[in-house]
Design an enzyme around this catalytic site. Structure first.
Site, PDB file in Angstrom:
ATOM      1  N   TYR A 161       3.288   9.616  -0.360  1.00  0.00           N
ATOM      2  CA  TYR A 161       4.385   9.006   0.411  1.00  0.00           C
ATOM      3  C   TYR A 161       5.753   9.191  -0.266  1.00  0.00           C
ATOM      4  O   TYR A 161       6.780   8.904   0.344  1.00  0.00           O
ATOM      5  CB  TYR A 161       4.151   7.496   0.638  1.00  0.00           C
ATOM      6  N   LYS A 173      -2.482   5.876  -4.365  1.00  0.00           N
ATOM      7  CA  LYS A 173      -3.576   6.808  -4.069  1.00  0.00           C
ATOM      8  C   LYS A 173      -3.345   8.127  -4.787  1.00  0.00           C
ATOM      9  O   LYS A 173      -2.207   8.611  -4.851  1.00  0.00           O
ATOM     10  CB  LYS A 173      -3.671   7.061  -2.550  1.00  0.00           C
ATOM     11  N   ASP A 214       0.845  -1.197   0.000  1.00  0.00           N
ATOM     12  CA  ASP A 214       0.000   0.000   0.000  1.00  0.00           C
ATOM     13  C   ASP A 214       0.879   1.246   0.000  1.00  0.00           C
ATOM     14  O   ASP A 214       1.528   1.565   0.996  1.00  0.00           O
ATOM     15  CB  ASP A 214      -0.888   0.017   1.255  1.00  0.00           C
ATOM     16  N   HIS A 237      -7.300   9.656  -1.998  1.00  0.00           N
ATOM     17  CA  HIS A 237      -6.614   9.592  -0.697  1.00  0.00           C
ATOM     18  C   HIS A 237      -7.451  10.192   0.436  1.00  0.00           C
ATOM     19  O   HIS A 237      -7.477   9.690   1.534  1.00  0.00           O
ATOM     20  CB  HIS A 237      -5.253  10.279  -0.790  1.00  0.00           C
TER      21      HIS A 237
HETATM   22  N1  NAP Z   1      -5.200   6.500   3.683  1.00  0.00           N
HETATM   23  C1  NAP Z   1      -4.660   7.226   4.638  1.00  0.00           C
HETATM   24  O1  NAP Z   1      -4.992   8.398   4.867  1.00  0.00           O
HETATM   25  C2  NAP Z   1      -3.603   6.588   5.507  1.00  0.00           C
HETATM   26  C3  NAP Z   1      -3.216   7.206   6.710  1.00  0.00           C
HETATM   27  C4  NAP Z   1      -2.264   6.569   7.503  1.00  0.00           C
HETATM   28  C5  NAP Z   1      -1.705   5.360   7.081  1.00  0.00           C
HETATM   29  N2  NAP Z   1      -2.091   4.790   5.881  1.00  0.00           N
HETATM   30  C6  NAP Z   1      -1.518   3.494   5.427  1.00  0.00           C
HETATM   31  O2  NAP Z   1      -1.601   2.543   6.489  1.00  0.00           O
HETATM   32  C7  NAP Z   1      -0.301   2.042   6.762  1.00  0.00           C
HETATM   33  C8  NAP Z   1      -0.170   1.658   8.226  1.00  0.00           C
HETATM   34  O3  NAP Z   1      -0.490   2.730   9.083  1.00  0.00           O
HETATM   35  P1  NAP Z   1       0.606   3.556   9.912  1.00  0.00           P
HETATM   36  O4  NAP Z   1       1.890   3.524   9.215  1.00  0.00           O
HETATM   37  O5  NAP Z   1      -0.010   4.879  10.206  1.00  0.00           O
HETATM   38  O6  NAP Z   1       0.714   2.834  11.315  1.00  0.00           O
HETATM   39  P2  NAP Z   1       0.661   1.345  11.927  1.00  0.00           P
HETATM   40  O7  NAP Z   1       0.851   0.323  10.871  1.00  0.00           O
HETATM   41  O8  NAP Z   1      -0.527   1.289  12.819  1.00  0.00           O
HETATM   42  O9  NAP Z   1       1.936   1.376  12.885  1.00  0.00           O
HETATM   43  C9  NAP Z   1       3.229   1.501  12.411  1.00  0.00           C
HETATM   44  C10 NAP Z   1       4.142   1.675  13.642  1.00  0.00           C
HETATM   45  O10 NAP Z   1       4.098   0.516  14.443  1.00  0.00           O
HETATM   46  C11 NAP Z   1       5.415  -0.024  14.604  1.00  0.00           C
HETATM   47  N3  NAP Z   1       5.263  -1.485  14.480  1.00  0.00           N
HETATM   48  C12 NAP Z   1       4.959  -2.207  13.389  1.00  0.00           C
HETATM   49  N4  NAP Z   1       4.866  -3.519  13.674  1.00  0.00           N
HETATM   50  C13 NAP Z   1       5.148  -3.634  14.986  1.00  0.00           C
HETATM   51  C14 NAP Z   1       5.222  -4.737  15.862  1.00  0.00           C
HETATM   52  N5  NAP Z   1       4.985  -5.975  15.439  1.00  0.00           N
HETATM   53  N6  NAP Z   1       5.545  -4.507  17.168  1.00  0.00           N
HETATM   54  C15 NAP Z   1       5.789  -3.246  17.609  1.00  0.00           C
HETATM   55  N7  NAP Z   1       5.706  -2.148  16.820  1.00  0.00           N
HETATM   56  C16 NAP Z   1       5.405  -2.350  15.518  1.00  0.00           C
HETATM   57  C17 NAP Z   1       6.239   0.568  13.483  1.00  0.00           C
HETATM   58  O11 NAP Z   1       7.580   0.794  13.882  1.00  0.00           O
HETATM   59  P3  NAP Z   1       8.833   0.239  13.012  1.00  0.00           P
HETATM   60  O12 NAP Z   1       8.652   0.710  11.594  1.00  0.00           O
HETATM   61  O13 NAP Z   1      10.007   0.820  13.722  1.00  0.00           O
HETATM   62  O14 NAP Z   1       8.747  -1.265  13.135  1.00  0.00           O
HETATM   63  C18 NAP Z   1       5.574   1.914  13.257  1.00  0.00           C
HETATM   64  O15 NAP Z   1       6.073   2.880  14.162  1.00  0.00           O
HETATM   65  C19 NAP Z   1       0.617   3.188   6.312  1.00  0.00           C
HETATM   66  O16 NAP Z   1       1.950   2.765   6.162  1.00  0.00           O
HETATM   67  C20 NAP Z   1      -0.058   3.595   5.032  1.00  0.00           C
HETATM   68  O17 NAP Z   1       0.254   2.675   3.999  1.00  0.00           O
HETATM   69  C21 NAP Z   1      -3.039   5.382   5.111  1.00  0.00           C
END
Ligand code: NAP
Length: 277
Positions: free
Chosen positions: A67, A92, A62, A122
């Site tokens: 990004y 997106k 994704d 997005h």
């Molecule tokens: N459409 C939108 O508006 C929107 C908004 C936000 C996000 N997104 C998408 O959703 C994806 C995921 O959301 P997100 O990046 O906001 O946050 P998330 O996936 O909820 O959390 C990522 C965080 O959690 C840590 N993490 C990951 N796996 C872990 C584990 N097993 N144990 C402990 N910590 C862990 C990562 O650190 P490390 O990297 O240091 O492991 C990072 O700091 C994004 O990358 C993006 O593709 C879309």
């Protein structure tokens, strides 16, 4: 549309069970687990994370124009050597830019692909939804995106879009976790056949010490992250956790060989009884 089906077409990586697929209609199958790449720097960091994800059995990535790492995603997918038809790539449209028809071409050029599997708006822009969506319908008809959808759309906005659309969005990608549980949106997506996709399913790492999550994780001998992801998957929601670390990318994929009991689901549901998007 929107039915969960049991199996992946491709064996997963070492030790990880098969990733189930969701049917988006027209033969488009979406793996219920993907790697999110927001906040991964373009270049080595993104390339390595995608490489590790492919190795751990992920076939779904994704990304987004916003990004600024589409080029690196494309490079890593090419290096991975997995046949294109086994991959599921989402990008997106950045709604600050005018024309989705031109923007999809730029994204495809950066990704080095002929089509994406899912192209999302997005975030909603007031007043422009109808026009933007018609451009998305045309992008799908031209074969540049196999499926089209939206992100950050709440119930009302989603219903408004569906009412005026020739083709309903296949997916709504929203913030979804036990600490941010949009239960009413989930129910309305089920009714209208829209697949809900969870972003920030790990609350960006900030909820991993929550006592309810930790308690369940201890009982099941799983990590808090696995419990959060499994909870979303059992709600028929697609998850796209982000990690830059190889061991966490692999850990986040090991969520298909255990199940949360109904009382554990209910306990997680009660952490946040209903968030608005
Ligand atoms: N459409 C939108 O508006 C929107 C908004 C936000 C996000 N997104 C998408 O959703 C994806 C995921 O959301 P997100 O990046 O906001 O946050 P998330 O996936 O909820 O959390 C990522 C965080 O959690 C840590 N993490 C990951 N796996 C872990 C584990 N097993 N144990 C402990 N910590 C862990 C990562 O650190 P490390 O990297 O240091 O492991 C990072 O700091 C994004 O990358 C993006 O593709 C879309």
């Amino acid at each position: 549309m929107g039915e969960a089906v049991g199996e992946a077409a491709e064996p997963p990586g070492a030790g990880a069970p098969a990733v189930p697929l969701r049917d988006l209609g027209d033969g488009v199958m979406m793996p219920v687990l993907g790697l999110g790449v927001w906040q991964l720097s373009a270049g080595r960091e993104t390339e390595q994370a995608v490489e590790w994800a492919l190795e751990a059995g992920y076939r779904h990535i994704d990304t987004a124009t916003f990004y600024r790492n589409e080029r690196s995603v494309g490079a890593a997918l090419r290096a991975g050597g997995i046949p294109r038809e086994q991959l599921f790539v989402t990008t997106k449209w950045l709604p600050l830019r005018r024309d989705p028809a031109a923007e999809i071409g730029r994204s495809l050029e950066r990704l080095g692909l002929d089509y994406v599997d899912l192209y999302l708006i997005h975030w909603p822009l007031p007043g422009r939804t109808g026009r933007g969506w018609r451009a998305f319908e045309a992008i799908r008809e031209r074969g540049l995106a196999r499926a089209i959808g939206v992100s950050n759309y709440g119930e009302e906005r989603l219903a408004g879009l569906i009412a005026g659309a020739r083709r309903s969005p296949a997916v709504d990608q929203v913030h979804f976790s036990p600490l941010h549980f949009p239960a009413a949106l989930l129910a309305s997506c089920r009714r209208s056949g829209v697949v809900l996709e969870a972003y920030s399913p790990l609350e960006r790492g900030r909820a991993l010490a929550h006592p309810v999550i930790v308690g369940i994780a201890r009982r099941l001998e799983r990590s808090p992250a696995q419990v959060m992801l499994r909870w979303a998957v059992q709600h028929d929601v697609v998850v796209i956790p982000k990690s830059a670390r190889r061991e966490r990318i692999a850990e986040n994929a090991r969520i298909f060989d255990f199940e949360l009991a109904p009382e554990e689901m209910a306990a997680l549901d009660r952490i946040d009884p209903g968030a608005a998007v």
